[in-house]
Design an enzyme around this catalytic site. Sequence first.
Site, PDB file in Angstrom:
ATOM      1  N   SER A 172       0.856  -1.206  -0.084  1.00 45.84           N
ATOM      2  CA  SER A 172      -0.034  -0.086  -0.093  1.00 45.84           C
ATOM      3  C   SER A 172       0.974   1.249   0.193  1.00 45.84           C
ATOM      4  CB  SER A 172      -1.045   0.132   1.212  1.00 45.84           C
ATOM      5  OG  SER A 172      -1.681   0.892   1.230  1.00 45.84           O
ATOM      6  N   ASP A 384      -8.401  -5.080  -6.724  1.00 50.38           N
ATOM      7  CA  ASP A 384      -8.077  -3.835  -5.877  1.00 50.38           C
ATOM      8  C   ASP A 384      -8.040  -2.525  -6.634  1.00 50.38           C
ATOM      9  OD1 ASP A 384      -6.823  -1.647  -4.176  1.00 50.38           O
ATOM     10  OD2 ASP A 384      -4.947  -2.241  -4.752  1.00 50.38           O
ATOM     11  N   HIS A 440      -7.112  -5.215  -1.731  1.00 46.33           N
ATOM     12  CA  HIS A 440      -6.065  -4.425  -1.099  1.00 46.33           C
ATOM     13  C   HIS A 440      -6.026  -4.641   0.436  1.00 46.33           C
ATOM     14  CE1 HIS A 440      -3.548  -0.508  -1.369  1.00 46.33           C
ATOM     15  NE2 HIS A 440      -3.918  -0.600  -0.042  1.00 46.33           N
TER      16      HIS A 440
END
Length: 467
Positions: A172, A384, A440
């Site tokens: 991330s 994601d 994610h």
Amino acid sequence: MLLLLLLFLGSFHGCSSQSIVRSLPGYDGDLPFYFETGYIGVGEQEEVQLFYYFAASENRPEDDPLLLWLTGGPGCSALSGLIYEVGPFTFDLKAPHTYPPKLVLNPYSWTKVSSMIFVDAPVGTGFSYSTTQQGYDSSATKESMDLYEFMRKWLQTHPKFSTNPLYISGDSYSGIIVPMVAYHISNGNMEGLFPRMNLQGYTVGNPMTLADSDINSRVEYAFYKSLLSIELYESARHHCNGDYINVNQGNAACIDDLKLINKCLENIFIGMILEPDCATLSPEPRRLLRRELGSSRDEDFLNFTLKPRDHITWCRSYNYLAIYIWANDESVQDALHIRMGTVPKWTRCNYSISFSENVNDTVDYHRQLLRRGYRGLVYSGDHDMVFPYLGTLKWIGLLNLSITSEWQPWTVDGQVAGYTIKYNDTVSQLVFATVLGAGHTAPEYNPKQCLAMIRRWLAHFPLTSHL
């Protein structure tokens, strides 16, 4: 009160420590692996005390790689990555009403193939703290330097790991930080600084790398996933010139198209497009093109669970309730050897840290690392929409690498686990992989496949092999 607190914290000034953790509340019996926690002070006066968790490899710790793991955010605790993604234990989500929450071993922990250090960074994240008020000011640049200093000091106190292959890893927002830390380590090695670190490469998952481009790719991704009509997508691309963030407020046609796009996507959970959107529980409106995960914040969810509802839709945030209960329990903090009083309340993601995102493009860090011969693994959950794989492929294209293995499936237990492509330049190798059906971030959704991926990559095997 603030002065008294800082004076209290100052009593720990300059004090690095490490403690072996043999058992944890919620886990039956002793831990069957080596687990350690501690603090390492960084900065001129060591005012920043970074808290870490270290889990030795369950295989051959004397030989296996050493991975430094950074959770994203910025401000999300290493404990979240440890418990919900790649660490050696996790919560038994089938037994949610036990107290303390029940811990079980994670059969797909990356400690099956490597030793791992999980660090609460930047300062103010998790259990990391500062002994001065000024010490809480941080930035992407400062965090990366703090982590470089952390690794130098950690290896000085753990010299038996100094020759293990070292990889800097995270996901991330840490897609910004990981290559910066790796670059600092590489520079330190070139300058002959002690200790020399056996850096071999880095891994980033679902990464932010080229911020505006990554976020812009959400619109293209939404179109490819049939969330937008071709007419709306083509109109927005034309009117906005492919830039959906830096929009001229006088461009009425672009703004009108973006309003329609946000309407189409307002109930989509961009962290995993197939799951319920829990942001609708929050009174704060959500917009597609701002820089955050797009899911409801934990505190919104926790407040929501206290309200009586007859029919509650399952939300991924439900899984995070256990970690709040567990990490804020005094017996747990005592077992982890937390310095009491340094952190008033543990939060999974601290959105109130004083942090400047002063770096929003790390493509050149990747370029420099690859030119120096380091290996890279970049992977993305293909469901994601926070940082879609389409945007990741775009910045990889800016590296001008040669493709040595075309786009092809990789499998686990005979099933397609994703798709991969391999790049080379004259001295290095970069592997990109999607993780089929993952959001994610990928290991939280598809842990078995992600363990197979990292096992093959660390062993220098193609992802398409059956190691």
